[in-house]
Design an enzyme around this catalytic site. Sequence first.
Site, mmCIF file in Angstrom:
data_model
loop_
_atom_site.group_PDB
_atom_site.id
_atom_site.type_symbol
_atom_site.label_atom_id
_atom_site.label_comp_id
_atom_site.label_asym_id
_atom_site.label_seq_id
_atom_site.Cartn_x
_atom_site.Cartn_y
_atom_site.Cartn_z
ATOM 1 C CD GLU A 35 53.049 36.699 38.357
ATOM 2 O OE1 GLU A 35 51.829 37.090 38.543
ATOM 3 O OE2 GLU A 35 53.766 35.810 38.900
ATOM 4 C CD GLU A 93 52.827 36.330 43.665
ATOM 5 O OE1 GLU A 93 52.118 37.324 42.707
ATOM 6 O OE2 GLU A 93 52.141 35.559 43.973
#
Length: 620
Positions: A302, A228
């Site tokens: 995710e 991320e």
Amino acid sequence: PAHRAPRSRRRSWTRALAVAFLPLIFSGFAPRPRPKLGLPGASAQPRPAPLFNWSHLTPLELEDRAAGLEPQSPGGRKPCFTLGGHKFQVFGGSIHYFRVPRAYWGDRLRKLKACGFNTVTTYVPWNLHEPERGKFDFSGNLDMEAFVLLAAEMGLWVILRPGPYICSEIDLGGLPSWLLQDPKMVLRTTYSGFVKAVDKYFDHLISRVVPLQYRRGGPIIAVQVENEYGSFAEDRGYMPYLQKALLERGIVELLVTSDDAENLLKGHIKGVLATINMNSFQESDFKLLSYVQSNKPIMVMEFWVGWFDTWGSEHKVKNPKDVEETVTKFIASEISFNVYMFHGGTNFGFMNGATDFGIHRGVVTSYDYDAVLTEAGDYTEKYFKLRRLFGSVSGTQQKKDPNFSSPWLLSLPFNMENLPINGGNGQSYGFVLYETSICSGGSLRADVHDTAQVFLNEINIGHLHDHRCQLLRILVENQGRVNFSWKIQDQRKGLTGSVTINNMPLQGFAIYSLEMTMSFFERLRSATWRPVPKACLGPAFYLGTLKVDSSPKDTFLRLRTWNSGFAFINGHNLGRYSIMGPQGTLYLPGAWLHPEDNEIILFEKRKCGSYIQTTDEPVL
């Protein structure tokens, strides 16, 4: 079958028998974010899901390893993944080996496979594997290679997420705290001090990973570059540096990045497949992903089926029907996905991270995450819904001396990370006790991270008013380093500045490190323990015996009458408990218990309780 005993066989109880008061055990010694979890939006009903048969595409069955997991763009047809030349869709679930007792790895992986998943994903926590510079630990519960090989035995592929930063609601996002000893350190950038440390870590880690890759006969089919980074994105050269670092050390499998839709453009790098993170099926997010990389198959790295909790906040849950509907849409749209989390496990010891969106909040001990399996590995409604769904599309159904810590004599208080211990690597977790003599009272001021209790000799105080020379004690607790956002740069713990009385700096500190490791408790056992008084205030250790039968099973500790602290069973740190909530129990794995007598030690910060319970059900 679940490894746990029937509910009726798992009750037991214990009483605290002895106590050692924290201020007293040192007496008499010469000083020497992610976005908020939302509800899935409404969208059109998906077309019927396709049928899949991947029984021949397992680590033990697939012998031809010439072609790994690859994105394909066949002319006139929808982009897809292939594995070994065969069309393949990732049905992944996250399990973090470091959050699960090793004795239970097999149970959790079997249940993942039995549910219908074909892949397990896991992070690799740098801070746990290299707690001191150049000293690596891949043993016991940190045996990453054993976990990966066990997954292969279970018929599961592996997606590895080695960081170096992993977020994961773990202390400092998985970065070792000794990095913060450098006052100029800039984490997650190409700052020389950071990349040199990463290089040394990757030299060791990736040499372990290379033989586990698909093309080497192992189960690892993809490797993630950092984590991320789009939400951080402070250095354009950082992600390409990591990509090159992985390739030069022998990573040959598919490389991917992972970001939410808002930060996708900033986290993507050339030559690496971009994947996306989300909490519901959003067509607009997939359109943005197609803009970043056209004509590529979609992977959701995710899909959040729940969320984590922080102390003092409400427990978060997600509707199982919403999870089922979203996964149904993924399958119907031929989107590869990873359920985060399939099994969350526990933030044992001091591994929890923290959030700071104006207020510092530590992540709770339980990493239950409202996942597909509970913290203790039990089935949930989400599990059964997904198993039925996967079965409908695949046609398959699957399980010495009482000196506890000699003080360091320093003219000024040092923060935790800069204490001259652990071979110069400082202290990562736990508590630090600072002592200095004072001869006058006044208004006390100190820069503290995260919380502190102040004592005059053995008395807990607020302000100083006495004029005799006495011992000032400040006990500081690290409640977890922030694991997300730019604030990771400023996560030094302990006393981080001068301590003053009436604006006059104090000097001559004795500093005791209280990391509460196994060796610490070996020394603690030689202390002089006393019977627990009816009322006891202030930080202290409490020693008791937990009696169980000949076949220990999982249970949960309930500490209703206690305030805040940590619980240890046979030297294992079960983690933090607190009256703040929402968590009201601590998971106690049966694998860590012995038949009959078990040592239980509580470190309670404020006041003793009258009893400790075990219970069949968690309070989350």
